[in-house]
Design a protein around this motif. Sequence first.
Motif, PDB file in Angstrom:
ATOM      1  N   UNK A 196      10.840  -6.728   5.738  1.00 31.70           N
ATOM      2  CA  UNK A 196      10.097  -6.453   5.016  1.00 31.70           C
ATOM      3  C   UNK A 196       9.283  -6.443   4.669  1.00 31.70           C
ATOM      4  N   UNK A 197       7.440  -7.236   4.809  1.00 34.07           N
ATOM      5  CA  UNK A 197       6.695  -7.423   3.305  1.00 34.07           C
ATOM      6  C   UNK A 197       5.405  -5.506   3.686  1.00 34.07           C
ATOM      7  N   UNK A 198       4.901  -5.917   2.082  1.00 29.97           N
ATOM      8  CA  UNK A 198       4.173  -4.726   2.545  1.00 29.97           C
ATOM      9  C   UNK A 198       2.705  -5.237   1.308  1.00 29.97           C
ATOM     10  N   UNK A 199       1.454  -4.619   1.612  1.00 33.61           N
ATOM     11  CA  UNK A 199       0.896  -4.625   0.740  1.00 33.61           C
ATOM     12  C   UNK A 199       0.131  -3.353   1.037  1.00 33.61           C
ATOM     13  N   UNK A 200      -0.844  -2.943  -0.550  1.00 32.07           N
ATOM     14  CA  UNK A 200      -1.642  -2.187  -1.165  1.00 32.07           C
ATOM     15  C   UNK A 200      -2.644  -2.492  -1.210  1.00 32.07           C
ATOM     16  N   UNK A 201      -4.363  -2.013  -0.307  1.00 31.73           N
ATOM     17  CA  UNK A 201      -5.839  -2.713  -1.246  1.00 31.73           C
ATOM     18  C   UNK A 201      -6.253  -1.156  -2.141  1.00 31.73           C
ATOM     19  N   UNK A 202      -6.461  -1.673  -2.839  1.00 29.98           N
ATOM     20  CA  UNK A 202      -7.211  -0.222  -4.047  1.00 29.98           C
ATOM     21  C   UNK A 202      -8.441  -0.188  -4.019  1.00 29.98           C
ATOM     22  N   UNK A 203      -9.215  -0.649  -3.129  1.00 32.48           N
ATOM     23  CA  UNK A 203     -11.095  -0.690  -3.097  1.00 32.48           C
ATOM     24  C   UNK A 203     -11.074   0.562  -2.848  1.00 32.48           C
ATOM     25  N   UNK A 204     -12.564   0.377  -2.419  1.00 36.50           N
ATOM     26  CA  UNK A 204     -12.671   2.008  -1.970  1.00 36.50           C
ATOM     27  C   UNK A 204     -12.929   2.815  -1.476  1.00 36.50           C
ATOM     28  N   UNK A 205     -11.953   2.041  -0.235  1.00 37.75           N
ATOM     29  CA  UNK A 205     -11.217   2.514   0.795  1.00 37.75           C
ATOM     30  C   UNK A 205      -9.895   2.324   0.776  1.00 37.75           C
ATOM     31  N   UNK A 206      -8.541   2.639   0.719  1.00 41.95           N
ATOM     32  CA  UNK A 206      -7.636   1.810  -0.117  1.00 41.95           C
ATOM     33  C   UNK A 206      -7.145   2.462   1.228  1.00 41.95           C
ATOM     34  N   UNK A 207      -5.920   0.845   1.567  1.00 43.78           N
ATOM     35  CA  UNK A 207      -5.760   0.112   2.754  1.00 43.78           C
ATOM     36  C   UNK A 207      -4.217  -0.134   2.405  1.00 43.78           C
ATOM     37  N   UNK A 211      11.866  -2.907  17.204  1.00 43.55           N
ATOM     38  CA  UNK A 211      10.431  -4.265  17.323  1.00 43.55           C
ATOM     39  C   UNK A 211      10.807  -5.569  16.646  1.00 43.55           C
ATOM     40  N   UNK A 212       9.517  -6.294  16.901  1.00 38.40           N
ATOM     41  CA  UNK A 212      10.489  -7.472  16.334  1.00 38.40           C
ATOM     42  C   UNK A 212       7.987  -7.289  15.996  1.00 38.40           C
ATOM     43  N   UNK A 213       8.416  -8.447  15.107  1.00 43.25           N
ATOM     44  CA  UNK A 213       7.228  -9.101  14.555  1.00 43.25           C
ATOM     45  C   UNK A 213       6.595  -8.374  14.526  1.00 43.25           C
ATOM     46  N   UNK A 214       6.933  -7.035  13.837  1.00 43.84           N
ATOM     47  CA  UNK A 214       5.958  -5.570  13.489  1.00 43.84           C
ATOM     48  C   UNK A 214       4.715  -5.485  12.594  1.00 43.84           C
ATOM     49  N   UNK A 215       3.053  -5.066  12.776  1.00 42.74           N
ATOM     50  CA  UNK A 215       2.806  -5.575  12.037  1.00 42.74           C
ATOM     51  C   UNK A 215       1.632  -3.827  11.851  1.00 42.74           C
ATOM     52  N   UNK A 216       1.690  -3.106  10.541  1.00 42.21           N
ATOM     53  CA  UNK A 216       1.228  -1.816  10.802  1.00 42.21           C
ATOM     54  C   UNK A 216       0.201  -1.937   9.602  1.00 42.21           C
ATOM     55  N   UNK A 217      -1.082  -1.314   9.154  1.00 44.57           N
ATOM     56  CA  UNK A 217      -2.134  -1.324   8.844  1.00 44.57           C
ATOM     57  C   UNK A 217      -2.947  -0.604   8.797  1.00 44.57           C
ATOM     58  N   UNK A 218      -4.373   0.032   8.242  1.00 46.48           N
ATOM     59  CA  UNK A 218      -4.980   1.020   8.319  1.00 46.48           C
ATOM     60  C   UNK A 218      -5.054   2.007   6.751  1.00 46.48           C
ATOM     61  N   UNK A 219      -6.832   2.501   6.564  1.00 47.23           N
ATOM     62  CA  UNK A 219      -6.402   3.330   6.232  1.00 47.23           C
ATOM     63  C   UNK A 219      -5.354   4.040   5.335  1.00 47.23           C
ATOM     64  N   UNK A 220      -5.156   3.326   4.490  1.00 49.14           N
ATOM     65  CA  UNK A 220      -3.668   4.272   3.060  1.00 49.14           C
ATOM     66  C   UNK A 220      -3.712   5.661   3.392  1.00 49.14           C
ATOM     67  N   UNK A 221      -4.563   6.716   3.153  1.00 46.03           N
ATOM     68  CA  UNK A 221      -4.678   7.813   2.861  1.00 46.03           C
ATOM     69  C   UNK A 221      -5.025   8.508   4.567  1.00 46.03           C
TER      70      UNK A 221
END
Length: 319
Positions: free
Chosen positions: A17-28, A69-79
Amino acid sequence: ALTNFNASVGKSNFTQLSSKFGWEKSPLLELSSKSAKVDLAQLHAWLMQNKAIAKDLEIFKTVNGTVTLQNAKLSGPLFKPGQWRLKSKGSIQNLLVSSPLLPGDLTVTQGSFIFDGDRFKVTNWNTNVGKSSLAGLTANLRWGKTATLTANSGKTVVLLDEIYPWLQSHRTLKQHVKNIQPLKGSLTFQSLAFKGPITADNGSKVNLSGAIEKWHIHSAKFPTDIELTGGDLFFRGTRVDLQETSARFGTSTISRLSLGKQWGKISLFELSTDTANVQIAELYPWLISFETLDKMFKGFNATQGKLALSELDFKGPVG
């Protein structure tokens, strides 16, 4: 960022599992996993705590089973979980879904699928809905302002004991069966296809078609059971057609029977046959089981005789 670690949450677990959080104007939020095993009951309960997602999921009262699941990727606005998008291939085991949109519990022992953002696709599932069954189900569910479903199946068996009470309880569909007496029996299709929205308010945009193998229909109002062999069924929003089927009830037979009904301000009914050999004693009780026809035949009592017809063609308004 966190990379290549293993994690478990309740009955679910994730590897690499890998995770990444973006803290720009719209946290991702970005999550990826080489493989994952997810308990659906646990996931459903968690998603229902979010108001944005719960609005779309409230039609599913119960969801059980396990997803791999295989090779799952989840992304979107954090909140904003309602805007998260999942991309993955996977398989499902022991799925059970309960919903008022279905006439019975949907169950799948196992099957494969693809999740791609706002699209969910299944291929060649053998599925049961209550006691009814669909073989080789392929379906594509797409989310948007209105959720739409495109589905095709091979041999399909529908039990009227289940489907008829469900139709009567359906806000949109019940108007089409309100004058039909309770039915029992089975409808067997060689194949079945569906396309349209899955919400109750959009029944007029539904398209359903099926190649009939054999139907067996029983009603306490009918003097004999009705059997249909071959032909096709079409349902297009406000119109239903039964085309070129062979019918038998008791000793009466009708070849190349076609029926059609169009709902509207003025409803239309169509009937055509190639040949018909009908016993009056078998036909008359069936005719007066319909409220409109019962009024037409009030004062008459036909119990004997035989009708031999060819190339019958009728079309006109009905109440």
